[in-house]
Motif scaffolding. Structure first.
Motif, PDB file in Angstrom:
ATOM      1  N   VAL A 183      59.909   3.389  21.756  1.00  0.00           N
ATOM      2  CA  VAL A 183      60.077   2.866  20.397  1.00  0.00           C
ATOM      3  C   VAL A 183      58.972   1.862  20.081  1.00  0.00           C
ATOM      4  O   VAL A 183      58.377   1.881  18.996  1.00  0.00           O
ATOM      5  CB  VAL A 183      61.470   2.223  20.218  1.00  0.00           C
ATOM      6  N   HIS A 184      58.671   0.991  21.030  1.00  0.00           N
ATOM      7  CA  HIS A 184      57.591   0.019  20.826  1.00  0.00           C
ATOM      8  C   HIS A 184      56.237   0.722  20.726  1.00  0.00           C
ATOM      9  O   HIS A 184      55.366   0.311  19.960  1.00  0.00           O
ATOM     10  CB  HIS A 184      57.567  -0.991  21.972  1.00  0.00           C
ATOM     11  N   GLN A 185      56.060   1.779  21.517  1.00  0.00           N
ATOM     12  CA  GLN A 185      54.797   2.526  21.476  1.00  0.00           C
ATOM     13  C   GLN A 185      54.601   3.199  20.126  1.00  0.00           C
ATOM     14  O   GLN A 185      53.511   3.185  19.559  1.00  0.00           O
ATOM     15  CB  GLN A 185      54.791   3.570  22.588  1.00  0.00           C
ATOM     16  N   TYR A 186      55.678   3.802  19.608  1.00  0.00           N
ATOM     17  CA  TYR A 186      55.591   4.529  18.342  1.00  0.00           C
ATOM     18  C   TYR A 186      55.686   3.610  17.125  1.00  0.00           C
ATOM     19  O   TYR A 186      55.358   4.030  16.014  1.00  0.00           O
ATOM     20  CB  TYR A 186      56.715   5.574  18.259  1.00  0.00           C
ATOM     21  N   CYS A 187      56.159   2.394  17.314  1.00  0.00           N
ATOM     22  CA  CYS A 187      56.290   1.436  16.201  1.00  0.00           C
ATOM     23  C   CYS A 187      55.550   0.150  16.551  1.00  0.00           C
ATOM     24  O   CYS A 187      56.160  -0.845  16.942  1.00  0.00           O
ATOM     25  CB  CYS A 187      57.771   1.141  15.931  1.00  0.00           C
ATOM     26  N   PRO A 188      54.218   0.144  16.424  1.00  0.00           N
ATOM     27  CA  PRO A 188      53.442  -1.046  16.793  1.00  0.00           C
ATOM     28  C   PRO A 188      53.796  -2.286  15.980  1.00  0.00           C
ATOM     29  O   PRO A 188      53.524  -3.410  16.406  1.00  0.00           O
ATOM     30  CB  PRO A 188      51.985  -0.604  16.549  1.00  0.00           C
ATOM     31  N   ASN A 238      33.509  -0.575  18.127  1.00  0.00           N
ATOM     32  CA  ASN A 238      34.242   0.380  18.965  1.00  0.00           C
ATOM     33  C   ASN A 238      35.452   0.965  18.251  1.00  0.00           C
ATOM     34  O   ASN A 238      36.535   1.117  18.833  1.00  0.00           O
ATOM     35  CB  ASN A 238      34.679  -0.291  20.270  1.00  0.00           C
ATOM     36  N   GLY A 239      35.278   1.285  16.986  1.00  0.00           N
ATOM     37  CA  GLY A 239      36.345   1.921  16.232  1.00  0.00           C
ATOM     38  C   GLY A 239      37.367   0.984  15.649  1.00  0.00           C
ATOM     39  O   GLY A 239      38.294   1.424  14.959  1.00  0.00           O
ATOM     40  N   VAL A 240      37.224  -0.318  15.910  1.00  0.00           N
ATOM     41  CA  VAL A 240      38.152  -1.314  15.357  1.00  0.00           C
ATOM     42  C   VAL A 240      37.500  -1.965  14.146  1.00  0.00           C
ATOM     43  O   VAL A 240      36.431  -2.567  14.255  1.00  0.00           O
ATOM     44  CB  VAL A 240      38.516  -2.385  16.403  1.00  0.00           C
ATOM     45  N   TYR A 241      38.141  -1.825  13.000  1.00  0.00           N
ATOM     46  CA  TYR A 241      37.606  -2.399  11.773  1.00  0.00           C
ATOM     47  C   TYR A 241      38.187  -3.785  11.534  1.00  0.00           C
ATOM     48  O   TYR A 241      39.346  -4.066  11.862  1.00  0.00           O
ATOM     49  CB  TYR A 241      37.926  -1.505  10.575  1.00  0.00           C
ATOM     50  N   ASN A 257      44.997  -2.798  10.324  1.00  0.00           N
ATOM     51  CA  ASN A 257      46.004  -1.886  10.864  1.00  0.00           C
ATOM     52  C   ASN A 257      46.273  -0.788   9.845  1.00  0.00           C
ATOM     53  O   ASN A 257      46.495  -1.073   8.668  1.00  0.00           O
ATOM     54  CB  ASN A 257      47.305  -2.635  11.144  1.00  0.00           C
ATOM     55  N   PHE A 258      46.263   0.453  10.301  1.00  0.00           N
ATOM     56  CA  PHE A 258      46.482   1.586   9.400  1.00  0.00           C
ATOM     57  C   PHE A 258      47.906   2.101   9.513  1.00  0.00           C
ATOM     58  O   PHE A 258      48.441   2.262  10.610  1.00  0.00           O
ATOM     59  CB  PHE A 258      45.506   2.719   9.711  1.00  0.00           C
ATOM     60  N   ASP A 259      48.507   2.391   8.377  1.00  0.00           N
ATOM     61  CA  ASP A 259      49.834   3.014   8.337  1.00  0.00           C
ATOM     62  C   ASP A 259      49.962   3.693   6.983  1.00  0.00           C
ATOM     63  O   ASP A 259      49.871   3.031   5.941  1.00  0.00           O
ATOM     64  CB  ASP A 259      50.940   1.968   8.508  1.00  0.00           C
ATOM     65  N   PHE A 310      46.898  -4.876   6.579  1.00  0.00           N
ATOM     66  CA  PHE A 310      47.717  -3.669   6.718  1.00  0.00           C
ATOM     67  C   PHE A 310      47.523  -2.807   5.481  1.00  0.00           C
ATOM     68  O   PHE A 310      47.655  -3.294   4.351  1.00  0.00           O
ATOM     69  CB  PHE A 310      49.199  -4.031   6.867  1.00  0.00           C
ATOM     70  N   MET A 311      47.223  -1.525   5.711  1.00  0.00           N
ATOM     71  CA  MET A 311      46.983  -0.612   4.583  1.00  0.00           C
ATOM     72  C   MET A 311      46.919   0.818   5.097  1.00  0.00           C
ATOM     73  O   MET A 311      46.873   1.059   6.313  1.00  0.00           O
ATOM     74  CB  MET A 311      45.670  -0.970   3.878  1.00  0.00           C
ATOM     75  N   SER A 312      46.911   1.761   4.165  1.00  0.00           N
ATOM     76  CA  SER A 312      46.736   3.162   4.545  1.00  0.00           C
ATOM     77  C   SER A 312      45.251   3.418   4.799  1.00  0.00           C
ATOM     78  O   SER A 312      44.379   2.670   4.323  1.00  0.00           O
ATOM     79  CB  SER A 312      47.239   4.079   3.431  1.00  0.00           C
ATOM     80  N   LYS A 313      44.954   4.476   5.533  1.00  0.00           N
ATOM     81  CA  LYS A 313      43.555   4.829   5.772  1.00  0.00           C
ATOM     82  C   LYS A 313      42.879   5.200   4.459  1.00  0.00           C
ATOM     83  O   LYS A 313      41.685   4.936   4.268  1.00  0.00           O
ATOM     84  CB  LYS A 313      43.467   5.987   6.768  1.00  0.00           C
ATOM     85  N   THR A 314      43.643   5.802   3.543  1.00  0.00           N
ATOM     86  CA  THR A 314      43.075   6.158   2.238  1.00  0.00           C
ATOM     87  C   THR A 314      42.596   4.923   1.502  1.00  0.00           C
ATOM     88  O   THR A 314      41.484   4.901   0.963  1.00  0.00           O
ATOM     89  CB  THR A 314      44.132   6.893   1.383  1.00  0.00           C
ATOM     90  N   ALA A 315      43.438   3.875   1.471  1.00  0.00           N
ATOM     91  CA  ALA A 315      43.053   2.640   0.786  1.00  0.00           C
ATOM     92  C   ALA A 315      41.818   2.023   1.428  1.00  0.00           C
ATOM     93  O   ALA A 315      40.903   1.557   0.733  1.00  0.00           O
ATOM     94  CB  ALA A 315      44.211   1.645   0.803  1.00  0.00           C
ATOM     95  N   PHE A 316      41.782   2.029   2.769  1.00  0.00           N
ATOM     96  CA  PHE A 316      40.646   1.390   3.441  1.00  0.00           C
ATOM     97  C   PHE A 316      39.334   2.123   3.147  1.00  0.00           C
ATOM     98  O   PHE A 316      38.340   1.498   2.746  1.00  0.00           O
ATOM     99  CB  PHE A 316      40.884   1.344   4.954  1.00  0.00           C
TER     100      PHE A 316
END
Length: 379
Positions: free
Chosen positions: A128-133, A302-305, A313-315, A276-282
């Motif tokens: 649950v923690h892995q799937y819900c950061p 290294n892939g961290v924006y 964080n993307f969601d 925190f935002m969607s990848k589309t917004a970013f």
């Protein structure tokens, strides 16, 4: 390890009582201690889950075989827990139990109400923690039943004091957040062929199915829960000019908009703030601002924006026209009062088994000033 988790829970209960009863308590020190206790508890649970995964073969490929244990020196407690796990996983899918498993299911200390075995429960929690950061970013409690948490209300600044002069108490107040326990359920179905799966394979399937869906719902609640009959999501805050930035319809997000949003966040929340935002917004609104020759509003390593130095964080549960800068740990508190429970039922007309996973969760905003919103108007 379990003893230390109990000690942590007891200390957190002491801190809550102290906050409720002692108006002179050092809030900063207690908050730091709570943060440290939460981090330690999460690490202990994660460590237990990984160890259980290695032992069962879920992690690393094959179960660990200890020649000394296999020689017959395994403790009675270890044998009892292993037999109960086997008995429980077999019983909920209709597999005939051995005599040892029948005894374990009826005599094990955990057998009241066919409780989920500790190893399986730990795996579900870890997943649950892995799937819900988001759970690792909020202040997360594990207090049975409801709980009331004091929060900082109206406060005044410190004043200069002349020696010998009378000191008048400031009209500072404490607010409170009350958390209940709302059910989150997930029903999963699998054909009767589940009876032919190995115990480890079945446990892995069950843990992943239930943990993934439960975590998805908890994530939704933290983000957009209504607060009525369920947890409250932080996107439901009342937004105005003091805590949000509006970008006019048809115009692009600018560096000035981002700077304004960062400026609106109370300075006390800067250190722990994240986007925190969607990848589309970013990639639609923020990524075009990445111009290292001109500024460092948006950077990547290294892939961290990062935006203005704060991680992104993307969601995709967030809208494509909105983004949030906030300190979730300081601004949001949640409670999982009990472990995930699992029940089963054979459905004859479908020749299949239904497995119902049930978790309890509630969450509330405890500091509105820890959140800032950037929204792009659509009309």
């Amino acid at each position: 390890m379990h003893k230390r988790l109990k000690e942590i829970a007891a200390r957190k209960a002491e801190i809550r009582k102290l906050l409720e009863s002692d108006q002179q308590a050092d809030l900063d020190a207690l908050e730091r201690e709570l943060r440290d206790l939460d981090t330690e508890a999460q690490e202990l649970e994660r460590r237990a889950g990984i160890a259980a995964g290695i032992s069962s073969g879920e992690i690393g490929g094959n179960p660990i075989e200890n020649p000394i244990v296999n020689a017959g020196s395994r403790s009675a407690a270890d044998n009892s827990e292993a037999e109960y796990r086997s008995a429980w996983l077999n019983s909920i899918r209709g597999v005939e139990l051995s005599e040892a498993e029948q005894r374990a299911l009826t005599t094990n200390a955990n057998s009241a109400g066919s409780a989920v075995p500790t190893v399986t429960s730990n795996k579900i929690v870890d997943k649950v923690h892995q799937y819900c950061p988001l759970l690792s970013k909020i202040e997360l409690l594990r207090v049975p039943g409801g709980v009331t948490i004091p929060t900082e209300g109206t406060t005044t600044d410190a004043k200069k004091h002349a020696e010998g002069a009378a000191i008048t108490a400031d009209p500072d107040t404490l607010g409170k957040v009350t958390l209940s326990a709302y059910e989150i359920t997930k029903l999963v179905t699998i054909s009767k062929s589940v009876e032919r799966m190995s115990i480890d394979a079945f446990e892995t399937w069950l843990v992943n199915k239930i943990a993934r869906k439960v975590s998805e719902e908890i994530s939704r609640l933290i983000i957009s829960g209504t607060g009525t009959g369920e947890a409250q999501g932080f996107t439901k805050i009342t937004w105005n000019a003091t805590n949000s930035v509006e970008v006019a319809s048809g115009t692009a997000l600018t560096e000035a908009d981002v700077v304004k949003a960062v400026g609106l966040l109370n300075g006390g929340y800067d250190e722990s703030s994240e986007w925190f935002m969607s990848k589309t917004a970013f990639f639609t609104d923020y990524h075009p601002l990445m111009n290292k020759s001109k500024n460092n509003v948006v950077t990547e390593n290294n892939g961290v924006y990062r935006i203005m130095g704060r991680p992104v964080n993307f969601d995709d549960r967030f809208g494509k026209n909105e983004s949030y800068l906030c300190s979730l740990y300081r601004g949001y508190v949640g409670n999982i009062p009990e472990s995930v429970n699992v029940t089963s039922q054979f459905v004859a007309r479908e020749n299949a088994y239904d497995f119902l996973g049930c978790a309890m969760f509630d969450g509330r905003i405890q500091a509105v000033e820890a959140f800032v919103k950037v929204v792009k108007k659509t009309a």
